[in-house]
Motif scaffolding. Structure first.
Motif, PDB file in Angstrom:
ATOM      1  N   ALA A 118       0.838  -1.198   0.000  1.00 37.53           N
ATOM      2  CA  ALA A 118       0.000   0.000   0.000  1.00 37.53           C
ATOM      3  C   ALA A 118       0.870   1.244   0.000  1.00 37.53           C
ATOM      4  O   ALA A 118       1.908   1.291   0.660  1.00 37.53           O
ATOM      5  N   PHE A 119       0.433   2.251  -0.744  1.00 35.27           N
ATOM      6  CA  PHE A 119       1.154   3.516  -0.776  1.00 35.27           C
ATOM      7  C   PHE A 119       0.176   4.638  -1.107  1.00 35.27           C
ATOM      8  O   PHE A 119      -0.951   4.402  -1.535  1.00 35.27           O
ATOM      9  N   VAL A 120       0.623   5.875  -0.898  1.00 34.25           N
ATOM     10  CA  VAL A 120      -0.198   7.061  -1.116  1.00 34.25           C
ATOM     11  C   VAL A 120       0.481   7.923  -2.160  1.00 34.25           C
ATOM     12  O   VAL A 120       1.694   8.165  -2.086  1.00 34.25           O
ATOM     13  N   THR A 121      -0.307   8.405  -3.139  1.00 35.03           N
ATOM     14  CA  THR A 121       0.236   9.279  -4.167  1.00 35.03           C
ATOM     15  C   THR A 121      -0.448  10.641  -4.124  1.00 35.03           C
ATOM     16  O   THR A 121      -1.607  10.757  -3.725  1.00 35.03           O
ATOM     17  N   THR A 124       0.046  14.630  -8.474  1.00 31.15           N
ATOM     18  CA  THR A 124       1.018  14.515  -9.558  1.00 31.15           C
ATOM     19  C   THR A 124       1.730  13.168  -9.560  1.00 31.15           C
ATOM     20  O   THR A 124       2.763  13.012 -10.197  1.00 31.15           O
ATOM     21  N   LEU A 125       1.170  12.186  -8.800  1.00 32.97           N
ATOM     22  CA  LEU A 125       1.711  10.826  -8.753  1.00 32.97           C
ATOM     23  C   LEU A 125       3.071  10.737  -8.068  1.00 32.97           C
ATOM     24  O   LEU A 125       3.855   9.846  -8.345  1.00 32.97           O
ATOM     25  N   GLU A 126       3.333  11.646  -7.150  1.00 35.96           N
ATOM     26  CA  GLU A 126       4.490  11.497  -6.279  1.00 35.96           C
ATOM     27  C   GLU A 126       4.112  10.546  -5.142  1.00 35.96           C
ATOM     28  O   GLU A 126       3.054  10.701  -4.524  1.00 35.96           O
ATOM     29  N   VAL A 127       4.955   9.558  -4.880  1.00 35.69           N
ATOM     30  CA  VAL A 127       4.698   8.632  -3.779  1.00 35.69           C
ATOM     31  C   VAL A 127       5.036   9.354  -2.480  1.00 35.69           C
ATOM     32  O   VAL A 127       6.188   9.713  -2.227  1.00 35.69           O
ATOM     33  N   LEU A 128       4.005   9.566  -1.649  1.00 40.60           N
ATOM     34  CA  LEU A 128       4.158  10.340  -0.417  1.00 40.60           C
ATOM     35  C   LEU A 128       4.394   9.467   0.809  1.00 40.60           C
ATOM     36  O   LEU A 128       5.040   9.880   1.768  1.00 40.60           O
ATOM     37  N   ALA A 129       3.830   8.257   0.802  1.00 41.47           N
ATOM     38  CA  ALA A 129       3.952   7.336   1.933  1.00 41.47           C
ATOM     39  C   ALA A 129       3.778   5.928   1.406  1.00 41.47           C
ATOM     40  O   ALA A 129       3.126   5.707   0.375  1.00 41.47           O
ATOM     41  N   TRP A 130       4.335   4.948   2.126  1.00 38.23           N
ATOM     42  CA  TRP A 130       4.297   3.567   1.663  1.00 38.23           C
ATOM     43  C   TRP A 130       4.533   2.651   2.851  1.00 38.23           C
ATOM     44  O   TRP A 130       5.065   3.068   3.880  1.00 38.23           O
ATOM     45  N   ASN A 131       4.118   1.402   2.705  1.00 44.51           N
ATOM     46  CA  ASN A 131       4.451   0.435   3.745  1.00 44.51           C
ATOM     47  C   ASN A 131       5.620  -0.433   3.277  1.00 44.51           C
ATOM     48  O   ASN A 131       6.091  -0.311   2.132  1.00 44.51           O
ATOM     49  N   PRO A 146      12.334  13.092  -3.115  1.00 43.54           N
ATOM     50  CA  PRO A 146      10.935  13.243  -3.525  1.00 43.54           C
ATOM     51  C   PRO A 146      10.770  13.345  -5.030  1.00 43.54           C
ATOM     52  O   PRO A 146       9.803  12.810  -5.592  1.00 43.54           O
ATOM     53  N   ARG A 147      11.698  14.002  -5.703  1.00 47.40           N
ATOM     54  CA  ARG A 147      11.626  14.120  -7.162  1.00 47.40           C
ATOM     55  C   ARG A 147      11.634  12.745  -7.826  1.00 47.40           C
ATOM     56  O   ARG A 147      10.877  12.481  -8.759  1.00 47.40           O
ATOM     57  N   ASP A 148      12.483  11.850  -7.339  1.00 52.15           N
ATOM     58  CA  ASP A 148      12.623  10.539  -7.966  1.00 52.15           C
ATOM     59  C   ASP A 148      11.530   9.560  -7.536  1.00 52.15           C
ATOM     60  O   ASP A 148      11.477   8.446  -8.047  1.00 52.15           O
ATOM     61  N   ARG A 149      10.674   9.960  -6.597  1.00 55.44           N
ATOM     62  CA  ARG A 149       9.545   9.119  -6.202  1.00 55.44           C
ATOM     63  C   ARG A 149       8.324   9.349  -7.077  1.00 55.44           C
ATOM     64  O   ARG A 149       7.276   8.764  -6.840  1.00 55.44           O
ATOM     65  N   ASN A 150       8.443  10.209  -8.065  1.00 57.57           N
ATOM     66  CA  ASN A 150       7.297  10.512  -8.915  1.00 57.57           C
ATOM     67  C   ASN A 150       7.100   9.410  -9.947  1.00 57.57           C
ATOM     68  O   ASN A 150       7.982   9.153 -10.781  1.00 57.57           O
TER      69      ASN A 150
END
Length: 283
Positions: A118-121, A124-131, A146-150
């Motif tokens: 599970a993760f939160v975007t 703009t489809l940046e991954v903000l949180a994840w398990n 953060p830039r490379d998590r997009n």
């Protein structure tokens, strides 16, 4: 301007924030809940006297700049920010950009799903949180900026490993269409945000595919119900896909689950043990 309602609203928002929430020490002599008035004033870059007058329903109408400072200092949600402006008799400006702060309840939720990735975007489809399982299935997002998590940047500009695109997912082309449509919606909602406009400009310049999809002006998003990851350690992992919209923050919670009793469920169980320790960060 409704001075009495504005005063009550400011006081109620101030009292719900602890000093630790904004990086302040609680101190030994704090007798009231929340922040002190002078602390809010300091965080909002206004005088303590002016803020006190607002809470006492004696202040003049605050400017947009003051309201923006108060919204930031009191950590208001988009709905609360709009309410603040209405009470002050000043229509709110468009939202400054996609919210990046994830509610604590959502963070708790994704970490209580040990058998699901599970993760939160963001918008703009940046991954903000994840398990942990999402990191093991996809990549260790904590090792990225953060830039490379997009995920849009990864889909259109990322390198391919062994001919595979975007973690080797079976729906990479469909996700690319989805990403372009999500970004068009974000551009309409946050037209003046430099990160949104900069990302779109970067993708148009660097990807002919994105430029073609962007120029189609499509906005309907096609749901993906199932996809398969080609994982370098455990092989193919087929998962069901569910996305929960967080409308107040324009975010999505994405949850990947495997059908019980399948090899994919066993693969996810193995990944939960392996974690990210042996992940190939270059894939």
């Amino acid at each position: 301007m409704d001075r009495a309602e504005l005063a009550g609203f400011l006081r109620s928002r101030r009292e719900r924030i602890s000093p630790a929430d904004v990086g302040l020490a609680a101190g030994p002599r704090r007798r009231t809940p929340g922040l002190r008035r002078e602390e809010v004033a300091h965080l909002a870059f206004i005088s303590a006297e002016y803020y006190t007058r607002l809470e006492q329903a004696r202040g003049p109408r605050p400017s947009r700049e003051v309201l923006a400072g108060l919204a930031r200092a009191l950590r208001l949600s988009d709905a609360e920010r709009e309410h603040l402006h209405l009470l002050a008799g000043t229509p709110p400006d468009p939202a400054p950009g996609p919210p990046r702060e994830v509610r604590q309840s959502i963070l708790d939720l994704i970490h209580r799903l040990p058998r699901s990735a599970a993760f939160v975007t963001s918008a703009t489809l940046e991954v903000l949180a994840w398990n942990d399982l999402a990191a093991a299935l996809m990549e260790d997002f904590s090792a990225l900026s953060p830039r490379d998590r997009n995920l849009a940047r990864r889909a259109f500009l990322g390198t391919r490993s062994a001919g595979q695109r975007l973690y080797g997912v079976s729906d990479a082309d469909a996700f690319a269409r989805h990403a372009a449509r999500r970004l068009r919606t974000a551009a309409a909602r946050y037209p003046d945000d430099p990160e949104v406009t900069g990302l779109i400009r970067e993708l148009r310049a660097g990807s002919a595919e994105f430029a073609r999809l962007w120029d189609s002006h499509d906005v309907d998003v096609e749901p993906t119900l199932r996809k398969t990851f080609r994982h370098p350690l455990v092989g193919p992992v087929t998962v069901n896909c569910d996305a929960l919209d967080l409308a107040d923050r324009n975010q999505q919670v994405v949850i990947y689950t495997a059908v019980p009793g399948t090899p994919s469920e066993e693969a996810l169980r193995l990944l939960s043990v392996i974690g990210t320790q042996r992940m190939d960060a270059a894939r």
